[in-house]
Design a protein around this motif. Structure first.
Motif, short mmCIF file in Angstrom:
data_model
loop_
_atom_site.label_atom_id
_atom_site.label_comp_id
_atom_site.label_asym_id
_atom_site.label_seq_id
_atom_site.Cartn_x
_atom_site.Cartn_y
_atom_site.Cartn_z
N ARG A 1 1.39 -1.44 -0.13
CA ARG A 1 -0.09 0.27 -0.42
C ARG A 1 1.23 1.34 -0.44
O ARG A 1 0.80 2.11 -0.03
N LYS A 2 2.28 0.95 1.21
CA LYS A 2 3.14 2.57 1.04
C LYS A 2 3.33 2.30 -0.24
O LYS A 2 3.38 3.63 -1.38
N LEU A 3 4.16 1.83 -0.89
CA LEU A 3 4.24 1.18 -2.70
C LEU A 3 3.31 2.33 -3.27
O LEU A 3 4.36 2.85 -4.32
N PHE A 4 2.54 2.16 -3.52
CA PHE A 4 0.84 1.97 -4.14
C PHE A 4 0.91 3.54 -3.97
O PHE A 4 0.38 4.35 -5.01
N ASP A 5 1.04 3.78 -3.35
CA ASP A 5 0.34 5.44 -2.60
C ASP A 5 1.49 6.71 -2.93
O ASP A 5 1.76 7.56 -3.00
N LEU A 6 3.57 5.90 -2.70
CA LEU A 6 4.24 5.90 -3.47
C LEU A 6 4.49 7.03 -4.82
O LEU A 6 4.47 8.14 -5.10
N THR A 7 3.50 5.88 -5.68
CA THR A 7 3.35 5.54 -6.54
C THR A 7 2.51 6.95 -7.90
O THR A 7 1.65 7.04 -8.78
N GLY A 8 1.82 6.48 -6.67
CA GLY A 8 0.40 7.61 -7.58
C GLY A 8 -1.05 6.17 -7.95
O GLY A 8 -1.86 6.49 -8.44
N ILE A 9 -0.38 5.07 -8.28
CA ILE A 9 -1.60 3.93 -8.66
C ILE A 9 -2.95 4.12 -7.61
O ILE A 9 -3.67 4.33 -7.67
N SER A 10 -2.29 4.77 -5.73
CA SER A 10 -4.06 3.90 -4.62
C SER A 10 -5.39 5.34 -5.84
O SER A 10 -6.01 4.35 -5.22
N GLY A 11 -4.62 5.97 -5.40
CA GLY A 11 -5.82 6.77 -6.80
C GLY A 11 -6.85 6.27 -7.05
O GLY A 11 -7.91 6.80 -7.32
N PHE A 12 -6.56 5.33 -8.51
CA PHE A 12 -6.79 4.77 -9.70
C PHE A 12 -7.82 3.35 -8.36
O PHE A 12 -8.38 3.20 -9.58
N LEU A 13 -6.61 2.84 -7.50
CA LEU A 13 -7.53 1.48 -7.20
C LEU A 13 -9.10 1.78 -6.66
O LEU A 13 -9.11 2.42 -5.81
N ILE A 14 -9.64 0.53 -6.44
CA ILE A 14 -10.97 0.44 -6.12
C ILE A 14 -11.36 -0.28 -5.07
O ILE A 14 -10.85 -1.92 -5.47
N GLU A 15 -10.52 0.05 -3.74
CA GLU A 15 -10.76 -1.14 -2.90
C GLU A 15 -11.83 -1.94 -2.20
O GLU A 15 -13.28 -1.26 -2.57
N ARG A 16 -12.57 -3.20 -2.11
CA ARG A 16 -12.94 -4.04 -1.65
C ARG A 16 -12.87 -4.83 -0.47
O ARG A 16 -11.49 -5.34 -0.36
#
Length: 106
Positions: free
Chosen positions: A90-105
């Motif tokens: 999750r931290k890596l996703f946040d750093l790369t900016g991908i988190s904002g595009f992922l819809i979590e379930r």
């Protein structure tokens, strides 16, 4: 340090396909991951879910594949969800900016 072999477990129903990713997703296993996704990524009739609970590591190649999946699923207006993202990933996703595009379930 023990390297965990990458593998994908499938769970499929009429409504969704869940890919449970295990081990380390990096350049060496990218072709295997892409091949598995080819079977499902263009199917707009099902929800595609990636379960990352047992994913230990992902490199930039793996993240690039996820971005490609996001684009394809968006183009065909098909749901793409992720669940159980480990804190380090999750931290890596946040750093790369991908988190904002992922819809979590959950």
């Amino acid at each position: 340090m023990t390297i965990q072999k990458f593998n994908i477990d499938w769970q499929e129903s009429q409504e969704e396909v869940i890919l449970l990713l295990n081990g380390e997703l990096d350049l060496s296993v990218a072709p295997e991951f892409r091949s598995a996704l080819e079977r499902i990524v263009n199917r707009a009739d099902v929800i595609l879910v990636l379960d990352l609970q047992r994913l230990k590591y992902i490199d930039s190649t793996g993240i690039g594949i996820l971005v490609s999946v996001l684009k394809i699923r968006d183009e065909i207006n098909a749901p793409f969800l992720v669940r159980n993202i480990p804190p380090a990933i999750r931290k890596l996703f946040d750093l790369t900016g991908i988190s904002g595009f992922l819809i979590e379930r959950t």
